[in-house]
Design a protein around this motif. Structure first.
Motif, PDB file in Angstrom:
ATOM      1  N   GLN A  57       0.832  -1.204   0.000  1.00  0.00           N
ATOM      2  CA  GLN A  57       0.000   0.000   0.000  1.00  0.00           C
ATOM      3  C   GLN A  57       0.863   1.249   0.000  1.00  0.00           C
ATOM      4  OE1 GLN A  57      -2.559  -0.390   3.411  1.00  0.00           O
ATOM      5  NE2 GLN A  57      -4.281  -1.150   2.205  1.00  0.00           N
ATOM      6  N   VAL A  58       1.882   1.263   0.858  1.00  0.00           N
ATOM      7  CA  VAL A  58       2.766   2.430   0.950  1.00  0.00           C
ATOM      8  C   VAL A  58       3.555   2.594  -0.347  1.00  0.00           C
ATOM      9  CG1 VAL A  58       4.753   3.388   2.170  1.00  0.00           C
ATOM     10  CG2 VAL A  58       2.874   2.391   3.444  1.00  0.00           C
ATOM     11  N   ALA A  59       3.942   1.483  -0.951  1.00  0.00           N
ATOM     12  CA  ALA A  59       4.673   1.546  -2.221  1.00  0.00           C
ATOM     13  C   ALA A  59       3.783   2.125  -3.321  1.00  0.00           C
ATOM     14  CB  ALA A  59       5.174   0.169  -2.618  1.00  0.00           C
ATOM     15  N   SER A  60       2.495   1.797  -3.280  1.00  0.00           N
ATOM     16  CA  SER A  60       1.591   2.305  -4.313  1.00  0.00           C
ATOM     17  C   SER A  60       1.414   3.818  -4.193  1.00  0.00           C
ATOM     18  CB  SER A  60       0.238   1.609  -4.238  1.00  0.00           C
ATOM     19  OG  SER A  60      -0.480   2.048  -3.106  1.00  0.00           O
ATOM     20  N   LYS A  61       1.587   4.350  -2.990  1.00  0.00           N
ATOM     21  CA  LYS A  61       1.491   5.795  -2.783  1.00  0.00           C
ATOM     22  C   LYS A  61       2.778   6.503  -3.205  1.00  0.00           C
ATOM     23  CE  LYS A  61      -2.430   5.572  -0.438  1.00  0.00           C
ATOM     24  NZ  LYS A  61      -3.655   5.744  -1.177  1.00  0.00           N
ATOM     25  N   GLY A  62       3.859   5.728  -3.401  1.00  0.00           N
ATOM     26  CA  GLY A  62       5.117   6.322  -3.833  1.00  0.00           C
ATOM     27  C   GLY A  62       6.022   6.727  -2.692  1.00  0.00           C
ATOM     28  N   THR A  63       5.652   6.375  -1.457  1.00  0.00           N
ATOM     29  CA  THR A  63       6.496   6.728  -0.315  1.00  0.00           C
ATOM     30  C   THR A  63       7.790   5.930  -0.328  1.00  0.00           C
ATOM     31  OG1 THR A  63       4.521   7.202   0.951  1.00  0.00           O
ATOM     32  CG2 THR A  63       6.547   6.971   2.189  1.00  0.00           C
ATOM     33  N   ILE A  64       7.676   4.639  -0.618  1.00  0.00           N
ATOM     34  CA  ILE A  64       8.878   3.831  -0.830  1.00  0.00           C
ATOM     35  C   ILE A  64       8.805   3.262  -2.246  1.00  0.00           C
ATOM     36  CG2 ILE A  64       9.179   3.247   1.600  1.00  0.00           C
ATOM     37  CD1 ILE A  64       8.093   0.469   0.979  1.00  0.00           C
ATOM     38  N   HIS A  65       9.955   2.926  -2.786  1.00  0.00           N
ATOM     39  CA  HIS A  65      10.020   2.427  -4.153  1.00  0.00           C
ATOM     40  C   HIS A  65       9.432   1.021  -4.235  1.00  0.00           C
ATOM     41  CE1 HIS A  65      11.762   1.266  -8.051  1.00  0.00           C
ATOM     42  NE2 HIS A  65      11.801   2.569  -8.278  1.00  0.00           N
ATOM     43  N   LYS A  66       8.892   0.707  -5.407  1.00  0.00           N
ATOM     44  CA  LYS A  66       8.292  -0.608  -5.658  1.00  0.00           C
ATOM     45  C   LYS A  66       9.270  -1.740  -5.356  1.00  0.00           C
ATOM     46  CE  LYS A  66       7.315  -1.139  -9.898  1.00  0.00           C
ATOM     47  NZ  LYS A  66       6.859  -1.186 -11.287  1.00  0.00           N
ATOM     48  N   ASN A  67      10.510  -1.584  -5.809  1.00  0.00           N
ATOM     49  CA  ASN A  67      11.512  -2.633  -5.609  1.00  0.00           C
ATOM     50  C   ASN A  67      11.907  -2.756  -4.143  1.00  0.00           C
ATOM     51  OD1 ASN A  67      11.376  -2.912  -8.326  1.00  0.00           O
ATOM     52  ND2 ASN A  67      13.394  -2.081  -8.773  1.00  0.00           N
ATOM     53  N   ALA A  68      11.948  -1.638  -3.432  1.00  0.00           N
ATOM     54  CA  ALA A  68      12.259  -1.671  -1.999  1.00  0.00           C
ATOM     55  C   ALA A  68      11.161  -2.435  -1.258  1.00  0.00           C
ATOM     56  CB  ALA A  68      12.394  -0.256  -1.451  1.00  0.00           C
ATOM     57  N   ALA A  69       9.920  -2.213  -1.669  1.00  0.00           N
ATOM     58  CA  ALA A  69       8.794  -2.927  -1.061  1.00  0.00           C
ATOM     59  C   ALA A  69       8.907  -4.426  -1.329  1.00  0.00           C
ATOM     60  CB  ALA A  69       7.483  -2.388  -1.609  1.00  0.00           C
ATOM     61  N   ALA A  70       9.220  -4.771  -2.560  1.00  0.00           N
ATOM     62  CA  ALA A  70       9.360  -6.187  -2.923  1.00  0.00           C
ATOM     63  C   ALA A  70      10.493  -6.836  -2.127  1.00  0.00           C
ATOM     64  CB  ALA A  70       9.608  -6.321  -4.417  1.00  0.00           C
ATOM     65  N   ARG A  71      11.560  -6.079  -1.930  1.00  0.00           N
ATOM     66  CA  ARG A  71      12.711  -6.581  -1.172  1.00  0.00           C
ATOM     67  C   ARG A  71      12.334  -6.836   0.289  1.00  0.00           C
ATOM     68  NH1 ARG A  71      16.004  -2.701  -2.543  1.00  0.00           N
ATOM     69  NH2 ARG A  71      15.830  -1.552  -0.608  1.00  0.00           N
ATOM     70  N   LYS A  72      11.575  -5.921   0.879  1.00  0.00           N
ATOM     71  CA  LYS A  72      11.138  -6.087   2.272  1.00  0.00           C
ATOM     72  C   LYS A  72      10.249  -7.320   2.414  1.00  0.00           C
ATOM     73  CE  LYS A  72      11.094  -1.181   3.604  1.00  0.00           C
ATOM     74  NZ  LYS A  72      12.001  -1.068   4.732  1.00  0.00           N
ATOM     75  N   VAL A  73       9.309  -7.473   1.483  1.00  0.00           N
ATOM     76  CA  VAL A  73       8.386  -8.603   1.534  1.00  0.00           C
ATOM     77  C   VAL A  73       9.147  -9.915   1.342  1.00  0.00           C
ATOM     78  CG1 VAL A  73       6.446  -9.718   0.353  1.00  0.00           C
ATOM     79  CG2 VAL A  73       6.369  -7.278   0.849  1.00  0.00           C
ATOM     80  N   ALA A  74      10.116  -9.930   0.431  1.00  0.00           N
ATOM     81  CA  ALA A  74      10.901 -11.143   0.183  1.00  0.00           C
ATOM     82  C   ALA A  74      11.683 -11.544   1.435  1.00  0.00           C
ATOM     83  CB  ALA A  74      11.846 -10.923  -0.991  1.00  0.00           C
ATOM     84  N   LYS A  75      12.207 -10.543   2.146  1.00  0.00           N
ATOM     85  CA  LYS A  75      12.968 -10.800   3.364  1.00  0.00           C
ATOM     86  C   LYS A  75      12.059 -11.442   4.421  1.00  0.00           C
ATOM     87  CE  LYS A  75      17.189  -9.430   4.696  1.00  0.00           C
ATOM     88  NZ  LYS A  75      18.360 -10.221   4.313  1.00  0.00           N
ATOM     89  N   LEU A  76      10.840 -10.920   4.537  1.00  0.00           N
ATOM     90  CA  LEU A  76       9.884 -11.476   5.503  1.00  0.00           C
ATOM     91  C   LEU A  76       9.465 -12.890   5.101  1.00  0.00           C
ATOM     92  CD1 LEU A  76       7.559  -8.395   6.164  1.00  0.00           C
ATOM     93  CD2 LEU A  76       9.523  -9.147   7.486  1.00  0.00           C
ATOM     94  N   ALA A  77       9.249 -13.088   3.795  1.00  0.00           N
ATOM     95  CA  ALA A  77       8.846 -14.407   3.296  1.00  0.00           C
ATOM     96  C   ALA A  77       9.934 -15.435   3.565  1.00  0.00           C
ATOM     97  CB  ALA A  77       8.535 -14.330   1.809  1.00  0.00           C
ATOM     98  N   GLN A  78      11.180 -14.994   3.448  1.00  0.00           N
ATOM     99  CA  GLN A  78      12.318 -15.881   3.711  1.00  0.00           C
ATOM    100  C   GLN A  78      12.285 -16.369   5.162  1.00  0.00           C
ATOM    101  OE1 GLN A  78      16.038 -13.863   2.956  1.00  0.00           O
ATOM    102  NE2 GLN A  78      16.727 -15.446   1.555  1.00  0.00           N
ATOM    103  N   LYS A  79      12.014 -15.445   6.087  1.00  0.00           N
ATOM    104  CA  LYS A  79      11.939 -15.811   7.500  1.00  0.00           C
ATOM    105  C   LYS A  79      10.777 -16.776   7.763  1.00  0.00           C
ATOM    106  CE  LYS A  79      13.892 -11.577   9.438  1.00  0.00           C
ATOM    107  NZ  LYS A  79      13.619 -10.362  10.235  1.00  0.00           N
ATOM    108  N   LEU A  80       9.644 -16.493   7.103  1.00  0.00           N
ATOM    109  CA  LEU A  80       8.470 -17.348   7.293  1.00  0.00           C
ATOM    110  C   LEU A  80       8.730 -18.745   6.749  1.00  0.00           C
ATOM    111  CD1 LEU A  80       5.529 -17.286   8.312  1.00  0.00           C
ATOM    112  CD2 LEU A  80       4.847 -16.762   5.979  1.00  0.00           C
ATOM    113  N   ASN A  81       9.352 -18.834   5.590  1.00  0.00           N
ATOM    114  CA  ASN A  81       9.662 -20.147   4.996  1.00  0.00           C
ATOM    115  C   ASN A  81      10.675 -20.920   5.832  1.00  0.00           C
ATOM    116  OD1 ASN A  81       7.897 -19.697   2.904  1.00  0.00           O
ATOM    117  ND2 ASN A  81       9.460 -18.896   1.533  1.00  0.00           N
ATOM    118  N   ALA A  82      11.599 -20.205   6.458  1.00  0.00           N
ATOM    119  CA  ALA A  82      12.574 -20.869   7.321  1.00  0.00           C
ATOM    120  C   ALA A  82      11.874 -21.483   8.538  1.00  0.00           C
ATOM    121  CB  ALA A  82      13.640 -19.872   7.767  1.00  0.00           C
ATOM    122  N   MET A  83      10.812 -20.823   8.999  1.00  0.00           N
ATOM    123  CA  MET A  83      10.040 -21.378  10.133  1.00  0.00           C
ATOM    124  C   MET A  83       9.334 -22.665   9.728  1.00  0.00           C
ATOM    125  SD  MET A  83       7.999 -18.311  11.992  1.00  0.00           S
ATOM    126  CE  MET A  83       7.261 -19.336  13.250  1.00  0.00           C
TER     127      MET A  83
END
Length: 85
Positions: A57-83
């Motif tokens: 949502q924040v990325a769609s508003k332009g506050t953070i870049h699209k790729n930065a958002a994708a990077r954050k989500v990927a990092k979280l997904a990595q932690k979840l998959n490790a669990m």
């Protein structure tokens, strides 16, 4: 706005708005990390979905870049998959 102080107020308001949008991301990521640390898979999954939604949502508003958002989500997904592994 033609007056110098009015131009400055516009800039300040834009910065404050951006900070208000970024704050929920930080909270969502922190809550997700707490769930991961606690080892609660169901809660971590729910928190991941919420954090992902907020980040994009924040990325769609332009506050953070699209790729930065994708990077954050990927990092979280990595932690979840490790669990789950």
């Amino acid at each position: 706005a033609n007056i110098k102080s009015a131009k400055k107020r516009i800039k300040v308001i834009d910065k404050k708005t951006a900070l208000k949008l970024e704050n929920p991301i930080k909270n969502a990521i922190r809550r997700f990390d707490e769930a991961v640390t606690a080892g609660n898979v169901e809660e971590a999954t729910a928190r991941f979905q919420y954090a992902q939604k907020r980040i994009y949502q924040v990325a769609s508003k332009g506050t953070i870049h699209k790729n930065a958002a994708a990077r954050k989500v990927a990092k979280l997904a990595q932690k979840l998959n490790a669990m789950n592994a």
